[in-house]
Design a protein around this motif. Structure first.
Motif, PDB file in Angstrom:
ATOM      1  N   LEU A   1     -21.705  27.574   3.907  1.00 26.17           N
ATOM      2  CA  LEU A   1     -20.354  27.824   3.397  1.00 26.17           C
ATOM      3  C   LEU A   1     -19.286  27.097   4.206  1.00 26.17           C
ATOM      4  N   ALA A   2     -19.445  27.063   5.519  1.00 22.69           N
ATOM      5  CA  ALA A   2     -18.433  26.439   6.381  1.00 22.69           C
ATOM      6  C   ALA A   2     -18.585  24.927   6.472  1.00 22.69           C
ATOM      7  N   ARG A   3     -19.825  24.438   6.567  1.00 23.97           N
ATOM      8  CA  ARG A   3     -20.054  23.015   6.808  1.00 23.97           C
ATOM      9  C   ARG A   3     -20.194  22.183   5.531  1.00 23.97           C
ATOM     10  N   GLU A   4     -20.549  22.826   4.407  1.00 21.37           N
ATOM     11  CA  GLU A   4     -20.801  22.078   3.174  1.00 21.37           C
ATOM     12  C   GLU A   4     -20.059  22.677   1.971  1.00 21.37           C
ATOM     13  N   PRO A   5     -18.757  22.900   2.092  1.00 23.29           N
ATOM     14  CA  PRO A   5     -18.035  23.556   1.000  1.00 23.29           C
ATOM     15  C   PRO A   5     -18.048  22.768  -0.317  1.00 23.29           C
ATOM     16  N   ILE A   6     -18.021  21.441  -0.235  1.00 23.00           N
ATOM     17  CA  ILE A   6     -18.026  20.636  -1.468  1.00 23.00           C
ATOM     18  C   ILE A   6     -19.352  20.795  -2.201  1.00 23.00           C
ATOM     19  N   LYS A   7     -20.461  20.803  -1.460  1.00 20.68           N
ATOM     20  CA  LYS A   7     -21.768  20.995  -2.083  1.00 20.68           C
ATOM     21  C   LYS A   7     -21.884  22.392  -2.695  1.00 20.68           C
ATOM     22  N   VAL A   8     -21.283  23.373  -2.040  1.00 16.91           N
ATOM     23  CA  VAL A   8     -21.270  24.724  -2.607  1.00 16.91           C
ATOM     24  C   VAL A   8     -20.546  24.708  -3.947  1.00 16.91           C
ATOM     25  N   ARG A   9     -19.358  24.099  -3.977  1.00 13.29           N
ATOM     26  CA  ARG A   9     -18.553  24.075  -5.195  1.00 13.29           C
ATOM     27  C   ARG A   9     -19.262  23.369  -6.350  1.00 13.29           C
ATOM     28  N   LYS A  10     -19.999  22.311  -6.029  1.00 18.06           N
ATOM     29  CA  LYS A  10     -20.714  21.572  -7.068  1.00 18.06           C
ATOM     30  C   LYS A  10     -21.871  22.375  -7.651  1.00 18.06           C
ATOM     31  N   SER A  11     -22.331  23.365  -6.905  1.00 19.46           N
ATOM     32  CA  SER A  11     -23.527  24.113  -7.304  1.00 19.46           C
ATOM     33  C   SER A  11     -23.229  25.428  -8.010  1.00 19.46           C
ATOM     34  N   ILE A  12     -21.954  25.843  -8.017  1.00 22.11           N
ATOM     35  CA  ILE A  12     -21.633  27.166  -8.541  1.00 22.11           C
ATOM     36  C   ILE A  12     -20.629  27.088  -9.686  1.00 22.11           C
ATOM     37  N   GLY A  13     -20.559  28.165 -10.432  1.00 19.81           N
ATOM     38  CA  GLY A  13     -19.486  28.386 -11.387  1.00 19.81           C
ATOM     39  C   GLY A  13     -18.708  29.609 -10.944  1.00 19.81           C
ATOM     40  N   TYR A  14     -17.415  29.640 -11.239  1.00 21.54           N
ATOM     41  CA  TYR A  14     -16.584  30.777 -10.824  1.00 21.54           C
ATOM     42  C   TYR A  14     -15.612  31.120 -11.937  1.00 21.54           C
ATOM     43  N   VAL A  15     -15.630  32.366 -12.340  1.00 17.30           N
ATOM     44  CA  VAL A  15     -14.690  32.876 -13.337  1.00 17.30           C
ATOM     45  C   VAL A  15     -13.825  33.910 -12.644  1.00 17.30           C
ATOM     46  N   SER A  16     -12.561  33.580 -12.431  1.00 17.60           N
ATOM     47  CA  SER A  16     -11.678  34.463 -11.684  1.00 17.60           C
ATOM     48  C   SER A  16     -11.228  35.643 -12.523  1.00 17.60           C
ATOM     49  N   GLN A  17     -10.735  36.641 -11.850  1.00 16.96           N
ATOM     50  CA  GLN A  17     -10.260  37.845 -12.529  1.00 16.96           C
ATOM     51  C   GLN A  17      -9.085  37.542 -13.446  1.00 16.96           C
ATOM     52  N   SER A  18      -8.231  36.607 -13.047  1.00 23.07           N
ATOM     53  CA  SER A  18      -7.023  36.304 -13.815  1.00 23.07           C
ATOM     54  C   SER A  18      -7.217  35.203 -14.845  1.00 23.07           C
ATOM     55  N   GLY A  19      -8.355  34.497 -14.803  1.00 23.12           N
ATOM     56  CA  GLY A  19      -8.595  33.409 -15.747  1.00 23.12           C
ATOM     57  C   GLY A  19      -7.968  32.111 -15.270  1.00 23.12           C
ATOM     58  N   SER A  20      -8.355  31.006 -15.949  1.00 27.25           N
ATOM     59  CA  SER A  20      -7.881  29.703 -15.486  1.00 27.25           C
ATOM     60  C   SER A  20      -7.547  28.742 -16.623  1.00 27.25           C
ATOM     61  N   THR A  21      -7.490  29.236 -17.844  1.00 26.76           N
ATOM     62  CA  THR A  21      -7.219  28.331 -18.957  1.00 26.76           C
ATOM     63  C   THR A  21      -5.729  28.039 -19.086  1.00 26.76           C
ATOM     64  N   GLU A  22      -5.420  26.838 -19.547  1.00 26.06           N
ATOM     65  CA  GLU A  22      -4.043  26.420 -19.799  1.00 26.06           C
ATOM     66  C   GLU A  22      -3.666  26.862 -21.212  1.00 26.06           C
ATOM     67  N   SER A  23      -2.614  27.644 -21.340  1.00 21.77           N
ATOM     68  CA  SER A  23      -2.297  28.272 -22.622  1.00 21.77           C
ATOM     69  C   SER A  23      -1.950  27.277 -23.715  1.00 21.77           C
ATOM     70  N   ASN A  24      -1.421  26.084 -23.360  1.00 17.38           N
ATOM     71  CA  ASN A  24      -0.987  25.123 -24.368  1.00 17.38           C
ATOM     72  C   ASN A  24      -2.026  24.048 -24.686  1.00 17.38           C
ATOM     73  N   ALA A  25      -3.127  24.020 -23.939  1.00 15.32           N
ATOM     74  CA  ALA A  25      -4.171  23.025 -24.192  1.00 15.32           C
ATOM     75  C   ALA A  25      -5.062  23.482 -25.344  1.00 15.32           C
ATOM     76  N   ARG A  26      -5.845  22.566 -25.879  1.00 20.43           N
ATOM     77  CA  ARG A  26      -6.856  22.927 -26.866  1.00 20.43           C
ATOM     78  C   ARG A  26      -8.086  23.449 -26.131  1.00 20.43           C
ATOM     79  N   ALA A  27      -8.680  24.485 -26.676  1.00 14.45           N
ATOM     80  CA  ALA A  27      -9.802  25.134 -25.992  1.00 14.45           C
ATOM     81  C   ALA A  27     -10.931  24.149 -25.707  1.00 14.45           C
ATOM     82  N   GLY A  28     -11.300  23.342 -26.691  1.00 15.48           N
ATOM     83  CA  GLY A  28     -12.370  22.375 -26.497  1.00 15.48           C
ATOM     84  C   GLY A  28     -12.041  21.336 -25.453  1.00 15.48           C
ATOM     85  N   GLU A  29     -10.767  20.901 -25.421  1.00 12.18           N
ATOM     86  CA  GLU A  29     -10.345  19.931 -24.411  1.00 12.18           C
ATOM     87  C   GLU A  29     -10.451  20.525 -23.013  1.00 12.18           C
ATOM     88  N   GLU A  30     -10.109  21.799 -22.885  1.00 13.73           N
ATOM     89  CA  GLU A  30     -10.227  22.479 -21.598  1.00 13.73           C
ATOM     90  C   GLU A  30     -11.668  22.453 -21.105  1.00 13.73           C
TER      91      GLU A  30
END
Length: 201
Positions: free
Chosen positions: A90-119
């Protein structure tokens, strides 16, 4: 600790242990009047998650559930402790961690004005997936999560449950080894909740 927040381990990883954490802790400095006070948000988490497991954190508001998730997803640096996630430190290889995981936050991350498929496609491109592959994978997820007909819709025109399912599709589109879901069923009706867990497991 942790209410309706889950780690979902897919079975395609070569590492049998997807999360190994020892003494993971986080403190915050805050003010109470003129005095600075250290708040112990997470006191020291020990957790092992094996390939194929679904693990949930249960607890009241303020128990440190989201803080723990944010540490394990590299969004928040631990004050102390160690962890490996998807086989990476976690400390030494954060980029590799990020590439290997998916994260769905409690508040969400979609852009309200974008098209869903484009997102969905744009999110997949960040992980080096081709546009063609991203669209194919995205449309598969839309079908599985009962978002048929929503590809060209803007999130702001969707119901709360539909937006939540779109958030989940974004977390899965790059086919990660491990997916972190922070209260993923918030805003979903019982049928949609059952459908989500069917596809997640």
């Amino acid at each position: 600790m942790i209410s309706d927040s889950r780690y979902i381990a897919n079975s395609d990883t070569k590492e049998s242990q997807l999360i190994h954490a020892r003494g993971l802790a986080r403190t915050f400095d805050t003010k109470r009047g003129r005095e600075r006070v250290e708040v112990n948000a997470v006191g020291g988490v020990d957790i092992d998650v094996e390939e194929g497991e679904i693990v949930g954190f249960l607890g009241p508001n303020g128990a440190g559930k989201t803080t723990t998730l944010r540490m394990l997803t590299t969004l928040l640096k631990p004050t102390r402790g160690t962890a490996t996630v998807a086989g990476h430190d976690l400390a030494r290889e954060p980029i590799k961690v990020r590439k290997s995981i998916g994260y769905v936050s409690q508040s969400g991350s979609t852009e309200s004005n974008a098209r869903a498929g484009e997102e969905i496609v744009d999110h997949a491109l960040l992980y080096g997936i081709s546009s063609k592959q991203a669209e194919r994978r995205g449309r598969e997820l839309f079908e599985q999560l009962e978002l048929d007909g929503m590809w060209a819709r803007q999130p702001k025109t969707m119901s709360g449950g539909q937006r939540r399912r779109l958030d989940i599709a974004m977390g899965l589109v790059h086919d990660p080894k491990l997916v972190f879901l922070d209260e993923p069923t918030t805003g979903l009706d019982p049928q949609a909740r059952a459908n989500l867990w069917t596809h997640s497991s």
